[in-house]
Design a protein around this motif. Structure first.
Motif, short mmCIF file in Angstrom:
data_model
loop_
_atom_site.label_atom_id
_atom_site.label_comp_id
_atom_site.label_asym_id
_atom_site.label_seq_id
_atom_site.Cartn_x
_atom_site.Cartn_y
_atom_site.Cartn_z
N MET A 1 11.24 -45.62 50.88
CA MET A 1 10.30 -46.68 51.19
C MET A 1 10.56 -47.91 50.33
O MET A 1 10.88 -47.82 49.15
N ASP A 2 10.45 -49.07 50.95
CA ASP A 2 10.47 -50.34 50.24
C ASP A 2 9.03 -50.64 49.82
O ASP A 2 8.19 -51.00 50.64
N LYS A 3 8.71 -50.44 48.54
CA LYS A 3 7.33 -50.55 48.08
C LYS A 3 6.80 -51.98 48.18
O LYS A 3 5.60 -52.19 48.37
N GLU A 4 7.69 -52.98 48.06
CA GLU A 4 7.23 -54.35 48.15
C GLU A 4 6.79 -54.70 49.57
O GLU A 4 5.75 -55.32 49.78
N LYS A 5 7.59 -54.26 50.54
CA LYS A 5 7.27 -54.57 51.93
C LYS A 5 6.40 -53.49 52.58
O LYS A 5 5.97 -53.64 53.73
N ILE B 1 11.72 -42.90 63.34
CA ILE B 1 10.90 -42.19 64.33
C ILE B 1 10.86 -40.72 63.95
O ILE B 1 11.90 -40.08 63.82
N LEU B 2 9.65 -40.20 63.75
CA LEU B 2 9.49 -38.82 63.31
C LEU B 2 8.63 -38.03 64.29
O LEU B 2 7.90 -38.61 65.11
N ASP B 3 8.72 -36.72 64.19
CA ASP B 3 7.79 -35.85 64.89
C ASP B 3 6.39 -36.16 64.37
O ASP B 3 6.18 -36.27 63.16
N PRO B 4 5.39 -36.31 65.26
CA PRO B 4 4.05 -36.66 64.80
C PRO B 4 3.40 -35.62 63.89
O PRO B 4 2.43 -35.93 63.19
N SER B 5 3.89 -34.39 63.91
CA SER B 5 3.31 -33.36 63.05
C SER B 5 3.87 -33.41 61.63
O SER B 5 3.41 -32.68 60.76
N TYR B 6 4.87 -34.27 61.39
CA TYR B 6 5.46 -34.38 60.04
C TYR B 6 4.40 -34.90 59.08
O TYR B 6 3.76 -35.92 59.32
N LYS B 7 4.22 -34.20 57.96
CA LYS B 7 3.19 -34.57 56.99
C LYS B 7 3.70 -35.67 56.06
O LYS B 7 4.67 -35.48 55.32
N ILE B 8 3.02 -36.81 56.09
CA ILE B 8 3.40 -37.94 55.25
C ILE B 8 2.66 -37.84 53.93
O ILE B 8 1.46 -37.56 53.90
N PRO B 9 3.34 -38.04 52.78
CA PRO B 9 2.65 -38.00 51.48
C PRO B 9 1.45 -38.95 51.47
O PRO B 9 1.54 -40.08 51.95
N SER B 10 0.32 -38.46 50.94
CA SER B 10 -0.92 -39.20 51.03
C SER B 10 -0.90 -40.52 50.25
O SER B 10 -1.63 -41.44 50.57
N GLU B 11 -0.03 -40.62 49.21
CA GLU B 11 -0.03 -41.83 48.42
C GLU B 11 0.73 -42.97 49.09
O GLU B 11 0.72 -44.10 48.63
N LEU B 12 1.39 -42.68 50.22
CA LEU B 12 2.13 -43.70 50.93
C LEU B 12 1.42 -44.05 52.22
O LEU B 12 0.71 -43.24 52.79
N PRO B 13 1.60 -45.31 52.70
CA PRO B 13 0.94 -45.68 53.95
C PRO B 13 1.46 -44.87 55.12
O PRO B 13 2.65 -44.63 55.24
N SER B 14 0.56 -44.44 56.00
CA SER B 14 0.97 -43.60 57.13
C SER B 14 0.06 -43.88 58.32
O SER B 14 -0.76 -43.06 58.69
N ASP B 15 0.23 -45.06 58.88
CA ASP B 15 -0.62 -45.47 60.00
C ASP B 15 -0.58 -44.48 61.14
O ASP B 15 -1.57 -44.15 61.76
N ALA B 16 0.64 -43.95 61.43
CA ALA B 16 0.79 -43.08 62.59
C ALA B 16 0.02 -41.79 62.43
O ALA B 16 -0.68 -41.34 63.32
N SER B 17 0.15 -41.17 61.24
CA SER B 17 -0.51 -39.88 61.06
C SER B 17 -2.01 -40.03 60.90
O SER B 17 -2.76 -39.16 61.28
#
Length: 339
Positions: free
Chosen positions: A119-123, A143-159
Motif C-alpha cells: 500500500m502507498d500510505k500517502e495516497k 482485484i481480489l476475491d470479495p471474501s479476502y480479509k483485509i487488515p482492519s488498520e488499512l482502508p477497505s471500502d470493498a469489504s
C-alpha cells in the motif's frame, strides 16, 4: 420470442404489475403459473406472499427471463433443452479464461499464495501484492476475491460495504438418477413444495458421466436454496434428497458442514455419499480494492458476467469488453494461409 417484441405487445401498466398477476390475467391455471414462474422465469422467492418475498418479479423482468429461456432452447445441436453444462465441470471455465488471457499477454501464476498487500500510505491506495516466495508484484489495479480479509488498520471500502446472504448447498453422489431415464436434468422445488415455511425456490442440477464429472453409472446432484439460517437451509436440502431418492436423512443441522457416507439401506435407494453446507455469498463492490462477486445460487452466469463487464468498464472506460477479432487478411500473392 424476442424480448423487445414481447414487451411491445404488453401495456406499460401490465409491465409494471407483479408477473404473477399478469399471468393470472392470461387465465393460466395455477399449475402452469408455477411452471412459468419457477421453472422458466426462475423466480427465487414465493411470488404469492408479498410479506416474505425477497424479490417480487415484475412483468417486465419476467418477460425478459422467459425470453432468455426461449432463445436458449436447442441453441446447440446436441442440447435439446435450454440448459447446457460445460464438459469436465465448472473448473474448465477459469481454465478457458486462463488460456484466453495468456494469448492476450497475461501471466498466470499457480500455487503461489498471496501473503500481504502492498500500500502507498500517502495516497491510501493499494499498489500490489507480496507472494509467498517473497516477490512483490506491482500493479495499477488490484482485484481480489470479495471474501479476502483485509487488515482492519488499512482502508477497505470493498469489504466494509459487502452485503452477504446465505445459500444452503448439497452435493450427492448417487447410483440412480433423480428422474428415471435422465442423465443431465434440472429439478425445481417451488416455494412451500417441501415445507410450509419454505419461502425460496430449491434447485437441483443432476449431472452424469456424459459430461465427464463422475464415473459411468453414477450421478452427481447439486442442490441449492437461499436461506436465512443454517438450520432451515439444511432442513430443506435434506427434505429434497429424501423426496428425490427416497432416503431418510438426518435433520441435525447444528454444524456448518455435514458429510455422510450412507449405509447399505441408503445405497440400495441410490444414495452413496452426501455433503451439506451453508455458504455466505459475499458481493464485492468497487472501492480501494476492486472485487467480483462469488459464485451464487443461480444456475447461469448472467450476474457474474454483468458484474465483470461493469468492473471492466470502471477500470477501462474507453475499451471494448472482449472485442471480437476480425479474420486475418492474407496477401494476394500468398494463396496458402499459415496453419
Amino acid at each position: 420470442m424476442d424480448e423487445a417484441e414481447g414487451e411491445s405487445s404488453i401495456s406499460e401498466e401490465d409491465l409494471d404489475l407483479p408477473f404473477i398477476e399478469f399471468l393470472k390475467k392470461q387465465k393460466l391455471t395455477p399449475k402452469m403459473i408455477g411452471v412459468v414462474l419457477y421453472a422458466i422465469a426462475m423466480a427465487d422467492y414465493d411470488q404469492e406472499d408479498d410479506d416474505c418475498c425477497g424479490k417480487l418479479l415484475t412483468t417486465r423482468d419476467g418477460i425478459k427471463a422467459v425470453a432468455v429461456y426461449v432463445k436458449s432452447i436447442e441453441r446447440f445441436v446436441n442440447a435439446k433443452g435450454a440448459f447446457i453444462y460445460p464438459m469436465h465441470g465448472h473448473g474448465e471455465l477459469p481454465q478457458a479464461f486462463c488460456r484466453f488471457a495468456a494469448v492476450k499477454g497475461a501471466l498466470y501464476v499457480l500455487r503461489m499464495p498471496v501473503i500481504a498487500l502492498l500500500m502507498d500510505k500517502e495516497k491510501q491506495h493499494y499498489i500490489g501484492t507480496r507472494l509467498a516466495s517473497g516477490q512483490d508484484i506491482m500493479c495499477q489495479h488490484l482485484i481480489l476475491d470479495p471474501s479476502y480479509k483485509i487488515p482492519s488498520e488499512l482502508p477497505s471500502d470493498a469489504s466494509d460495504s459487502n452485503s452477504t446472504r446465505k445459500v444452503a448447498r448439497g452435493i450427492c453422489i448417487t447410483k440412480k438418477p433423480v428422474k428415471p431415464n435422465s442423465s443431465n436434468v434440472v429439478v425445481v422445488f417451488p416455494p412451500k413444495s417441501l415445507h410450509q415455511q419454505q419461502d425460496a425456490t430449491l434447485r437441483v442440477l443432476q449431472l452424469s458421466s456424459n459430461v465427464s464429472v463422475c464415473p459411468p453409472e453414477m450421478y452427481i446432484a447439486h442442490l441449492s436454496i437461499p436461506c436465512v439460517d443454517a438450520y432451515t437451509g439444511k432442513l430443506y436440502i435434506n427434505k429434497a434428497i429424501e423426496v428425490l431418492l427416497g432416503s431418510e436423512t438426518s435433520n441435525d443441522s447444528k454444524g456448518h458442514l455435514e458429510t455422510t457416507r450412507e449405509d447399505n439401506n441408503d445405497v440400495n435407494q441410490g444414495l452413496i455419499w452426501k455433503c451439506i453446507y451453508v455458504q455466505e455469498i459475499t458481493q464485492g463492490t468497487p472501492g480501494t480494492i476492486l472485487s467480483c462477486p462469488m459464485p451464487d445460487e443461480y444456475l447461469d452466469y448472467r450476474n457474474i458476467l454483468e458484474s465483470t463487464k461493469k468492473l471492466f468498464a470502471d477500470i477501462y472506460p474507453d475499451k471494448e469488453f472482449l472485442p471480437r477479432n476480425s479474420a486475418p487478411q492474407y496477401a494476394d500473392d500468398d494463396p496458402d494461409p499459415p496453419e
